[in-house]
Design a protein around this motif. Structure first.
Motif, PDB file in Angstrom:
ATOM      1  N   LYS A  14      35.572 -12.323 -25.245  1.00  0.00           N
ATOM      2  CA  LYS A  14      34.364 -12.047 -24.468  1.00  0.00           C
ATOM      3  C   LYS A  14      34.710 -11.264 -23.204  1.00  0.00           C
ATOM      4  CE  LYS A  14      32.690 -16.315 -24.396  1.00  0.00           C
ATOM      5  NZ  LYS A  14      31.783 -17.468 -24.211  1.00  0.00           N
ATOM      6  N   THR A  45      21.526 -10.368 -18.331  1.00  0.00           N
ATOM      7  CA  THR A  45      22.218 -10.276 -19.619  1.00  0.00           C
ATOM      8  C   THR A  45      23.409  -9.335 -19.513  1.00  0.00           C
ATOM      9  OG1 THR A  45      20.225 -10.758 -20.875  1.00  0.00           O
ATOM     10  CG2 THR A  45      21.969  -9.592 -22.055  1.00  0.00           C
ATOM     11  N   ASN A  54      29.028 -14.104 -21.972  1.00  0.00           N
ATOM     12  CA  ASN A  54      28.266 -14.078 -23.227  1.00  0.00           C
ATOM     13  C   ASN A  54      28.778 -12.989 -24.156  1.00  0.00           C
ATOM     14  OD1 ASN A  54      26.591 -16.037 -22.156  1.00  0.00           O
ATOM     15  ND2 ASN A  54      24.931 -14.623 -21.702  1.00  0.00           N
TER      16      ASN A  54
END
Length: 118
Positions: A14, A45, A54
């Motif tokens: 990630k 995001t 994420n």
């Protein structure tokens, strides 16, 4: 011998994807806000992806690929720990190369070959 659990491997992957996205975005001089708008995602995001918090969905990778002019395969090309120190700089160079035309890339390739042979 150090064994990594799946969680630490996922964190590393990630982080590496996030570092690439950030380097490529910055190479195009896009703010997080501009980039988020272009990929139809929130700034939160984009920030979470860039910080390695994420994983982006495949659909998000597709959108980022188009905006960044980067092949999808580049998102999933990973370095090992020994070369990870240089990966940020390499990602920035790759991002810049994708903005050039074929003639300029050939010129740069010749210059890189000279450096490698030293």
């Amino acid at each position: 011998m150090i064994l990594l659990n799946d969680n630490s491997i996922n964190m590393s992957i990630k982080k590496e994807i996030g570092d690439k996205v950030k380097a490529w975005r910055q190479a195009l001089k896009l703010t997080q806000e501009e980039f988020a708008f272009r990929i139809d995602k929130s700034v939160d995001t984009v920030s979470a992806i860039e910080r390695g918090k994420n994983f982006p969905s495949y659909e998000t990778v597709e959108a980022m690929s188009k905006v960044l002019n980067m092949p999808i395969s580049e998102f999933y090309r990973f370095t090992d720990k020994a070369t990870n120190v240089k990966s940020h700089e390499i990602n920035e160079i790759v991002a810049m190369l994708y903005t050039l035309d074929e003639r300029d890339i050939k010129i740069i390739k010749g210059q890189v070959e000279v450096f490698v042979k030293r």
